[in-house]
Design a protein around this motif. Structure first.
Motif, PDB file in Angstrom:
ATOM      1  N   GLU A   1       3.554 -37.392  72.246  1.00 60.82           N
ATOM      2  CA  GLU A   1       3.301 -38.413  71.243  1.00 60.82           C
ATOM      3  C   GLU A   1       4.329 -39.535  71.311  1.00 60.82           C
ATOM      4  OE1 GLU A   1       2.946 -38.835  66.359  1.00 60.82           O
ATOM      5  OE2 GLU A   1       3.749 -36.997  67.252  1.00 60.82           O
ATOM      6  N   LEU A   2       5.590 -39.189  71.605  1.00 59.44           N
ATOM      7  CA  LEU A   2       6.660 -40.178  71.595  1.00 59.44           C
ATOM      8  C   LEU A   2       6.803 -40.938  72.906  1.00 59.44           C
ATOM      9  CD1 LEU A   2       9.365 -38.064  69.727  1.00 59.44           C
ATOM     10  CD2 LEU A   2       8.345 -40.192  68.883  1.00 59.44           C
ATOM     11  N   ILE A   3       6.395 -40.342  74.014  1.00 58.98           N
ATOM     12  CA  ILE A   3       6.581 -40.978  75.323  1.00 58.98           C
ATOM     13  C   ILE A   3       5.955 -42.371  75.386  1.00 58.98           C
ATOM     14  CG2 ILE A   3       5.756 -40.837  77.716  1.00 58.98           C
ATOM     15  CD1 ILE A   3       6.666 -37.906  77.723  1.00 58.98           C
ATOM     16  N   PRO A   4       4.717 -42.590  74.889  1.00 61.95           N
ATOM     17  CA  PRO A   4       4.173 -43.963  74.938  1.00 61.95           C
ATOM     18  C   PRO A   4       4.997 -44.974  74.155  1.00 61.95           C
ATOM     19  CG  PRO A   4       2.430 -42.365  74.559  1.00 61.95           C
ATOM     20  CD  PRO A   4       3.720 -41.620  74.412  1.00 61.95           C
ATOM     21  N   LEU A   5       5.610 -44.555  73.065  1.00 60.49           N
ATOM     22  CA  LEU A   5       6.449 -45.455  72.279  1.00 60.49           C
ATOM     23  C   LEU A   5       7.672 -45.876  73.082  1.00 60.49           C
ATOM     24  CD1 LEU A   5       7.083 -46.831  69.549  1.00 60.49           C
ATOM     25  CD2 LEU A   5       8.247 -44.697  68.878  1.00 60.49           C
ATOM     26  N   PHE A   6       8.334 -44.924  73.737  1.00 61.55           N
ATOM     27  CA  PHE A   6       9.484 -45.247  74.591  1.00 61.55           C
ATOM     28  C   PHE A   6       9.069 -46.217  75.696  1.00 61.55           C
ATOM     29  CE2 PHE A   6      11.712 -42.005  72.434  1.00 61.55           C
ATOM     30  CZ  PHE A   6      13.015 -41.929  72.891  1.00 61.55           C
ATOM     31  N   ALA A   7       7.933 -45.934  76.348  1.00 63.76           N
ATOM     32  CA  ALA A   7       7.478 -46.771  77.449  1.00 63.76           C
ATOM     33  C   ALA A   7       7.152 -48.184  76.975  1.00 63.76           C
ATOM     34  CB  ALA A   7       6.257 -46.132  78.103  1.00 63.76           C
ATOM     35  N   GLU A   8       6.483 -48.295  75.839  1.00 66.65           N
ATOM     36  CA  GLU A   8       6.120 -49.607  75.291  1.00 66.65           C
ATOM     37  C   GLU A   8       7.350 -50.433  74.960  1.00 66.65           C
ATOM     38  OE1 GLU A   8       4.257 -51.390  71.142  1.00 66.65           O
ATOM     39  OE2 GLU A   8       3.841 -49.312  71.705  1.00 66.65           O
ATOM     40  N   ARG A   9       8.385 -49.786  74.412  1.00 66.75           N
ATOM     41  CA  ARG A   9       9.594 -50.512  74.003  1.00 66.75           C
ATOM     42  C   ARG A   9      10.614 -50.650  75.137  1.00 66.75           C
ATOM     43  NH1 ARG A   9       9.980 -50.829  68.272  1.00 66.75           N
ATOM     44  NH2 ARG A   9       7.837 -50.639  67.489  1.00 66.75           N
ATOM     45  N   GLY A  10      10.358 -50.008  76.278  1.00 66.36           N
ATOM     46  CA  GLY A  10      11.295 -50.093  77.398  1.00 66.36           C
ATOM     47  C   GLY A  10      12.606 -49.379  77.166  1.00 66.36           C
ATOM     48  N   VAL A  11      12.591 -48.324  76.363  1.00 64.25           N
ATOM     49  CA  VAL A  11      13.812 -47.567  76.061  1.00 64.25           C
ATOM     50  C   VAL A  11      14.110 -46.611  77.214  1.00 64.25           C
ATOM     51  CG1 VAL A  11      14.928 -45.973  74.468  1.00 64.25           C
ATOM     52  CG2 VAL A  11      13.377 -47.744  73.594  1.00 64.25           C
TER      53      VAL A  11
ATOM     54  N   ARG B   1       9.825 -35.425  83.824  1.00 63.62           N
ATOM     55  CA  ARG B   1       8.745 -35.890  84.705  1.00 63.62           C
ATOM     56  C   ARG B   1       7.710 -36.698  83.927  1.00 63.62           C
ATOM     57  NH1 ARG B   1       7.608 -31.419  86.417  1.00 63.62           N
ATOM     58  NH2 ARG B   1       5.798 -30.903  85.134  1.00 63.62           N
ATOM     59  N   GLY B   2       7.362 -36.237  82.724  1.00 59.49           N
ATOM     60  CA  GLY B   2       6.408 -36.981  81.908  1.00 59.49           C
ATOM     61  C   GLY B   2       6.923 -38.357  81.541  1.00 59.49           C
ATOM     62  N   ALA B   3       8.213 -38.449  81.224  1.00 63.71           N
ATOM     63  CA  ALA B   3       8.814 -39.743  80.898  1.00 63.71           C
ATOM     64  C   ALA B   3       8.767 -40.683  82.093  1.00 63.71           C
ATOM     65  CB  ALA B   3      10.250 -39.542  80.424  1.00 63.71           C
ATOM     66  N   HIS B   4       9.185 -40.180  83.226  1.00 59.49           N
ATOM     67  CA  HIS B   4       9.198 -41.002  84.439  1.00 59.49           C
ATOM     68  C   HIS B   4       7.797 -41.452  84.825  1.00 59.49           C
ATOM     69  CE1 HIS B   4       9.111 -41.571  88.880  1.00 59.49           C
ATOM     70  NE2 HIS B   4      10.197 -42.259  88.620  1.00 59.49           N
ATOM     71  N   ASP B   5       6.844 -40.538  84.774  1.00 62.60           N
ATOM     72  CA  ASP B   5       5.469 -40.880  85.151  1.00 62.60           C
ATOM     73  C   ASP B   5       4.869 -41.921  84.220  1.00 62.60           C
ATOM     74  OD1 ASP B   5       5.697 -39.081  87.191  1.00 62.60           O
ATOM     75  OD2 ASP B   5       4.433 -37.533  86.282  1.00 62.60           O
ATOM     76  N   ALA B   6       5.348 -41.976  82.979  1.00 57.81           N
ATOM     77  CA  ALA B   6       4.850 -42.957  82.006  1.00 57.81           C
ATOM     78  C   ALA B   6       5.522 -44.313  82.141  1.00 57.81           C
ATOM     79  CB  ALA B   6       5.049 -42.418  80.588  1.00 57.81           C
ATOM     80  N   GLY B   7       6.496 -44.421  83.037  1.00 59.17           N
ATOM     81  CA  GLY B   7       7.176 -45.693  83.247  1.00 59.17           C
ATOM     82  C   GLY B   7       8.451 -45.875  82.464  1.00 59.17           C
TER      83      GLY B   7
END
Length: 363
Positions: A217-227, A269-275
């Motif tokens: 749930e949180l990974i897209p938020l990190f990716a969107e904000r570039g954190v 891995r999920g974080a990296h794959d999400a950008g």
């Protein structure tokens, strides 16, 4: 050009993940890709050259009981240097290590000041321990003392709850992060658990250390904000031991730490794959040994990140993120030379052939 001594590095110069040159020269401590006219070579080094490695979560000047003296801090820095780490982001230290800046033989350090933690919610003698109403003032202080970074403790065990819990109200971190940004500093936070992450990211934080609490749930938020995240997997490997030590007194916390450990590779891995940008950090200092940068890169590969991406997380990409040059024309000559191509096998990083710092062979 007047006759002068140079260092010649030849073989394969990994300027970037896909940019490879055959040789470079070091003149006056800086990189040159054209042979200087009239140069007199004193030393030639051959092999595979990378920019000096980056440990983006390291604590020079910190020991198990808090600050250490200059001799101990020097040994820490030398241990990192021998491992090929030539640029350190010191992610919180109670010691004044500015004297290291005057030493040409020690790694460069980007400091985040001293940790800022909630009262009795962190390791004793490591941090400023304060209450929320004091947060903006302490962030202002550490932003002015640091090198463009501030370090918060975002969560820690709440002994009344018996588990990890967020340390700061959302309004307090939002005001503190806004003030840091106004002063030109980026903010990072220690976070093991899930509970503090959304508030920190939505408040504008720039980076999260450890980030074991990242969820789908949180990974897209990190990716969107570039954190960015710095997973410190060599430190997360200690979670089972920590959990065992606290199982009797804090069973809920212990079980939580085990779960975070069990899913650590999937999380990264999920974080990296999400950008989400992922960078290498060892968490050296305190209870963890220095010189573990190669082990952390290997852990990123074990998590499923491609070797070239794991290398970038400690070299080209990490240096760009921290605003420091790599192997560019005219850049300071901070580089490490290896026997073989580290893109093919990152285990090569554990055995540097030569370490060149500020244009001098130091290891």
């Amino acid at each position: 050009m007047r006759d002068h001594a140079v260092l010649h590095v030849k073989g394969r110069i990994l300027v970037g993940p896909d940019e490879v040159r055959d040789e470079l020269w070091v003149v006056g401590g800086r990189i040159c890709y054209d042979r200087p006219a009239g140069a007199r070579e004193l030393t030639t080094v051959t092999g595979w050259a990378l920019p000096g490695l980056v440990d983006a979560h390291c604590h020079v000047g910190l020991g198990t009981q808090g600050p250490v003296d200059a001799d101990a801090a020097e040994k820490q820095a030398l241990t990192d240097r021998e491992a090929g780490t030539l640029l350190v982001r010191d992610a919180g230290s109670p010691s004044d290590t500015r004297w290291i800046d005057d030493r040409d033989d020690l790694p460069r350090i980007i400091r985040a000041g001293r940790h800022i933690a909630r009262t009795r919610r962190y390791i004793r003698d490591f941090a400023h321990e304060i209450e929320p109403e004091e947060l903006v003032a302490h962030v202002t202080q550490e932003a002015r003392r640091g090198d463009g970074w501030v370090k918060l403790v975002g969560d820690w065990i709440d002994r009344d709850l018996g588990d990890l819990a967020a340390c700061w109200p959302r309004e307090a971190v939002a005001a503190a992060i806004a003030e840091a940004h106004r002063l030109g500093a980026r903010v990072t936070a220690h976070c093991f658990a899930e509970s503090s992450l959304r508030d920190l990211v939505e408040a504008g934080i720039d980076c999260v250390e450890h980030a074991t609490g990242l969820t789908e749930e949180l990974i897209p938020l990190f990716a969107e904000r570039g954190v960015a995240i710095v997973p410190t997997l060599v430190n997360i490997a200690t979670f089972p031991q920590l959990a065992a030590g606290g199982a009797t007194k804090y069973p809920r916390w212990s079980a939580h730490m085990r779960r975070l450990h069990e899913r650590r590779y999937d999380t990264v891995r999920g974080a990296h794959d999400a950008g989400i940008p992922v960078y290498v950090g060892t968490d050296a200092g305190g209870s963890l040994a220095h010189g573990l940068v190669a082990a952390e890169v290997a852990e990123l590969v074990a998590a499923g990140i491609l070797p070239v991406d794991a290398l970038s997380a400690t070299s080209w990409g990490a240096r760009a993120w921290l605003g420091r040059p790599g192997l560019a024309e005219g850049a300071p000559a901070d580089l490490v030379v290896y026997e073989a191509d580290p893109r093919a096998d990152v285990r090569v990083l554990a055995a540097p052939r030569r370490v060149v710092l500020r244009g001098r062979i130091v290891g």
